[in-house]
Design an enzyme around this catalytic site. Structure first.
Site, PDB file in Angstrom:
ATOM      1  N   HIS A 117      48.491  30.861  43.544  1.00 17.72           N
ATOM      2  CA  HIS A 117      48.999  30.768  42.171  1.00 17.72           C
ATOM      3  C   HIS A 117      48.930  29.363  41.606  1.00 17.72           C
ATOM      4  CE1 HIS A 117      51.784  34.527  41.843  1.00 17.72           C
ATOM      5  NE2 HIS A 117      50.560  34.769  41.469  1.00 17.72           N
ATOM      6  N   HIS A 350      54.100  32.952  29.798  1.00 18.71           N
ATOM      7  CA  HIS A 350      53.407  32.973  31.081  1.00 18.71           C
ATOM      8  C   HIS A 350      53.867  31.742  31.877  1.00 18.71           C
ATOM      9  CE1 HIS A 350      50.056  32.684  34.031  1.00 18.71           C
ATOM     10  NE2 HIS A 350      50.225  33.992  34.029  1.00 18.71           N
TER      11      HIS A 350
HETATM   12  O1  LIG Z   1      48.972  33.469  38.773  1.00 21.14           O
HETATM   13  C1  LIG Z   1      48.973  34.061  37.713  1.00 21.14           C
HETATM   14  O2  LIG Z   1      49.063  33.440  36.658  1.00 21.14           O
HETATM   15  C2  LIG Z   1      48.833  35.556  37.719  1.00 21.14           C
HETATM   16  C3  LIG Z   1      48.827  36.251  38.921  1.00 21.14           C
HETATM   17  N1  LIG Z   1      48.668  37.599  38.978  1.00 21.14           N
HETATM   18  C4  LIG Z   1      48.451  38.331  37.835  1.00 21.14           C
HETATM   19  C5  LIG Z   1      48.228  39.743  37.894  1.00 21.14           C
HETATM   20  C6  LIG Z   1      48.235  40.462  39.177  1.00 21.14           C
HETATM   21  C7  LIG Z   1      49.197  41.426  39.427  1.00 21.14           C
HETATM   22  C8  LIG Z   1      49.220  42.136  40.617  1.00 21.14           C
HETATM   23  C9  LIG Z   1      48.253  41.877  41.587  1.00 21.14           C
HETATM   24  C10 LIG Z   1      47.279  40.902  41.342  1.00 21.14           C
HETATM   25  C11 LIG Z   1      47.270  40.202  40.141  1.00 21.14           C
HETATM   26  C12 LIG Z   1      48.015  40.475  36.733  1.00 21.14           C
HETATM   27  C13 LIG Z   1      48.011  39.819  35.504  1.00 21.14           C
HETATM   28  C14 LIG Z   1      48.228  38.446  35.416  1.00 21.14           C
HETATM   29  C15 LIG Z   1      48.446  37.703  36.584  1.00 21.14           C
HETATM   30  C16 LIG Z   1      48.660  36.259  36.512  1.00 21.14           C
HETATM   31  O3  LIG Z   1      48.682  35.669  35.417  1.00 21.14           O
END
Ligand SMILES: O=C(O)c1c[nH]c2c(-c3ccccc3)cccc2c1=O
Length: 461
Positions: A117, A350
């Site tokens: 992340h 976000h």
């Molecule tokens: O690190 C970040 O910012 C983010 C990390 N996962 C996200 C996912 C996701 C949800 C479940 C499984 C894999 C991916 C979906 C939509 C946005 C994000 C996101 O923005």
């Protein structure tokens, strides 16, 4: 002064906290002219003459990313640090084929369900080096109509030539920024990061005023138990946090864009282990938790429906029904996303941020902006009778503490964007609790009663 500003003017107006939001398309100008930056502003030649850069992130759109660099910098070496494996990794490498200056570093993810992340830019200039720790994916959507946060470092000058440059502690700050950043990057154990570790070592980071709060996957025990995750925050607040009696009645706020599975009751992790760390005060972390007011900000389905993006904003707020139905106790902690002070009530969050505000909302005992959502994967969960902290994902954030900004006990907060000598929070205080009819946004159920601002419904397949 009103009117457009150059990136360096925006940057200097944002000192000493250097905490900015991303610019948002479709809101009144004044909310984008002060304390807001676009990715093109960050990468502008006015901020430095780029020689090489390194982008840590989760999602990448490479053709779009290359266009955000000024034309004269698009051929400079670029290292992308990601967590993809197999097909996703191949797809990323194929997308980069035509850019011979792009290299990759795949972060080890040995804990299942872990993700990379962390969102950080390291920018090596002719004039020195800059670090940006932020919350936006390197995809166009993340920089268009969302509320995102970033800390932009000062320009760190190169250290003078000296034989003992090898010991990393030279050129560090009172907050141990350089050492902690090197420890975090060292946790990847990736040879592709060696040159950037050397770049960090070669620069004077003594002007950094924030404290690094990172997460790295693994089971951290003994002397490493407080190195990452919420135990890191607990340790830092124990050492540099507010005096116990001063903040006794002060609430703690968590704000994020996704929620993991936190257990069947509040006492499984949220209101015990996690709150214990957020509520830690100087000298002791054993605070009667029942007395601490935890407030959580999470968008309602109507916040999303009425947002600038409409229901599609919810595609980046991945709270699933299967997780939500197991933890309905959370609703009593929830508050709306409202950001009138920043002109961003319709720009869905976000950004992830945590803070400890005074009851009057005039000041905070601390403020954290980070990639870490409200999840055990990001913050860690204690195991084996609390002897080890298990973390699944890489996360990175920066903590603002009063003592490192020259103020005694608190950081002054303002809701007026012209008050740029104070810290401006990404959302309005006081918070607005969910009413009985309010529902948290859930991304994998249909919403067919009311259309969004574009006249569309939400029918996830
Ligand atoms: O690190 C970040 O910012 C983010 C990390 N996962 C996200 C996912 C996701 C949800 C479940 C499984 C894999 C991916 C979906 C939509 C946005 C994000 C996101 O923005």
């Amino acid at each position: 002064i009103t009117g457009p500003r150059s990136p360096d003017q925006v940057y200097s107006e944002g000192q000493p906290y250097s905490f900015f939001l991303t610019k948002v398309h479709g809101i009144q100008n004044q909310y984008n002219q002060v304390l807001a930056m676009d990715i093109k502003d960050i990468l502008s030649p006015i901020m430095g003459t780029l020689q090489a850069s390194c982008q840590f992130n989760y999602m990448f759109e490479i053709p779009w990313l290359m266009k955000q660099y000024p034309e004269q910098f698009r051929s400079k070496p670029l290292l992308l640090v990601h967590g993809f494996t197999a097909g996703n990794k191949t797809a990323l490498e194929i997308e980069a084929t035509k850019y011979s200056n792009i290299k990759f570093c795949q972060a080890r993810l040995e804990m299942i369900y872990g993700t990379h992340h962390t969102k950080m830019m390291m920018l090596l200039y002719e004039e020195g080096m800059r670090v940006v720790i932020h919350t936006s994916n390197l995809v166009e959507r993340d920089w268009y109509q969302k509320t995102q946060g970033m800390w932009i470092s000062p320009l760190f000058p190169k250290l003078k030539k000296e034989e003992n440059k090898s010991n990393f502690s030279r050129g560090d700050s009172p907050t141990n920024f350089k050492k902690d950043l090197l420890d975090y990057i060292g946790s990847y154990k990736a040879y592709q990061l060696k040159d950037w570790q050397q770049n960090i070592a070669d620069h004077d980071m003594s002007s950094a005023k924030v404290v690094i709060i990172g997460s790295s996957p693994g089971r951290h025990m003994a002397e490493n138990k407080h190195k990452f995750g919420h135990m890191r925050l607990r340790k830092v607040l124990n050492t540099h946090g507010p005096p116990k009696d001063f903040v006794k009645s002060w609430p703690v706020i968590g704000q994020y864009s996704s929620i993991g599975s936190l257990g069947a009751t509040k006492d499984a992790w949220l209101a015990t282990e996690f709150l214990q760390s957020l509520a830690t005060v100087e000298g002791s972390s054993c605070v009667p938790l029942a007395s601490i007011n935890l407030k959580l900000i999470f968008p309602t389905k109507d916040n999303v429906r009425c947002s600038l993006e409409g229901y599609p904003a919810g595609a980046s707020i991945p709270y699933s029904i299967n997780v939500a139905k197991k933890q309905t106790y959370l609703t009593s902690y929830f508050h709306h996303w409202i950001s009138k002070g920043r002109g961003r009530s319709r720009a869905m969050p976000h950004i992830k941020s945590y803070c400890r505000p005074s009851p009057s909302s005039q000041e905070v005992a601390w403020f954290l902006v980070t990639s870490a959502n409200l999840s055990k994967a990001a913050w860690g969960a204690l195991e084996k009778k609390g002897s080890q902290l298990m973390i699944r994902s890489y996360e990175l954030g920066v903590l603002f503490l009063p003592k490192f900004f020259g103020s005694k006990k608190t950081i002054p907060v303002s809701s007026d964007i012209n008050d740029t000598d104070k810290l401006l929070l990404p959302y309005d205080l006081p918070l607005k609790p969910y009413q009985k009819e309010d529902r948290p946004w859930i991304w994998d159920i249909a919403y067919k009663e009311l259309p969004d601002c574009n006249g569309n419904m939400w029918c996830p397949s």
